[in-house]
Design an enzyme around this catalytic site. Sequence first.
Site, short mmCIF file in Angstrom:
data_model
loop_
_atom_site.label_atom_id
_atom_site.label_comp_id
_atom_site.label_asym_id
_atom_site.label_seq_id
_atom_site.Cartn_x
_atom_site.Cartn_y
_atom_site.Cartn_z
N HIS A 255 0.80 -1.23 0.00
CA HIS A 255 0.00 0.00 0.00
C HIS A 255 0.83 1.28 0.00
CE1 HIS A 255 -3.47 -2.34 -0.39
NE2 HIS A 255 -3.15 -3.04 0.67
N ARG B 65 0.07 -8.10 -8.40
CA ARG B 65 -1.26 -8.51 -8.88
C ARG B 65 -1.29 -8.49 -10.40
NH1 ARG B 65 -5.39 -8.25 -4.53
NH2 ARG B 65 -6.83 -8.89 -6.15
N GLU C 61 3.90 -12.56 -3.07
CA GLU C 61 2.54 -13.09 -3.14
C GLU C 61 2.13 -13.11 -4.59
OE1 GLU C 61 -0.15 -10.85 -0.77
OE2 GLU C 61 0.89 -11.32 1.07
N GLU D 52 -0.16 -20.29 5.01
CA GLU D 52 -0.48 -19.04 5.70
C GLU D 52 -1.98 -19.04 5.94
OE1 GLU D 52 1.38 -15.40 4.45
OE2 GLU D 52 -0.33 -14.21 5.14
N1 PXP Z 1 -1.03 -12.25 3.79
C1 PXP Z 1 -1.54 -12.38 2.54
C2 PXP Z 1 -1.39 -13.67 1.84
C3 PXP Z 1 -2.17 -11.27 1.90
O1 PXP Z 1 -2.67 -11.42 0.67
C4 PXP Z 1 -2.22 -10.05 2.58
C5 PXP Z 1 -2.82 -8.86 1.90
O2 PXP Z 1 -2.11 -8.56 0.77
C6 PXP Z 1 -1.66 -9.98 3.85
C7 PXP Z 1 -1.10 -11.09 4.45
C8 PXP Z 1 -1.65 -8.70 4.63
O3 PXP Z 1 -2.95 -8.27 4.91
P1 PXP Z 1 -3.17 -6.80 5.46
O4 PXP Z 1 -2.71 -5.86 4.40
O5 PXP Z 1 -4.63 -6.76 5.72
O6 PXP Z 1 -2.34 -6.68 6.71
#
Ligand code: PXP
Length: 240
Positions: free
Chosen positions: A10, A45, A70, A151
Amino acid sequence: MLRLGVNIDHVATVRNARGGDNPDPVRAAIVAQAAGADGITAHLREDRRHISDDDILRLTEALTIPLNLEMAATDEMLAIALKARPHAACIVPEKREERTTEGGIDCIGQHNRLKPIVAQLVNAGIRVSMFIEPDRKQIDAAHTLGAPVVELHTGAYANASGDAREKILRHIHNGAEFGADLGLEIHAGHGLTFDNVQPVAAIPHIRELNIGHFLIGEAVFIGLEASIREMRRLMDEARA
Ligand code: PXP
């Protein structure tokens, strides 16, 4: 010790709102590293709404702590991961119209599609985790896929309150125990904040939490370093 993976997506969201170079998520990753993050997580993404291909390249060059990429289970992302060689890859479900990763990936229904992708990542020496609901059948299926890590999605826990939250927490605890007994390394994340992190951090089988949106938002008020240090402190306190 419970590791903290800081998700810097973010920072890129704010950068992309104006289309320039600032704020730079790689700079945020370096600050996070100095503030005690044990790893950096970034989600490339399909629509590149936050992290870009160039960010991933620069992160692999700049970081001394592990990068957790990710990614959706697509041929495009597989090729990028095999080229970038991050320390870890977390396979997530991805829907173009969602605001964030809404649920875990279905390791049962998607088994045949996921199996070769997991195998290629594992063979490349990348530590694969499956982002799943804390459900025994899903944990079992992730294990069958050959992923060494799961996870557990904490989004439902974060969104619930009162008895409902306690019930989901027990479900996460049971899932973490079940997965650890299978030999899986257990991570958790999504929606964690200063207010809700401690009950999850106290689950002894969990080895890593991945936290992003809240930390970046809190950084607006107290700075990124202070935000990460406070999360670390709360996690350590819960574990002690
Ligand atoms: N873990 C995974 C696999 C995610 O997709 C995300 C969000 O991108 C997070 C953790 C972190 O989530 P948050 O941004 O709500 O802390």
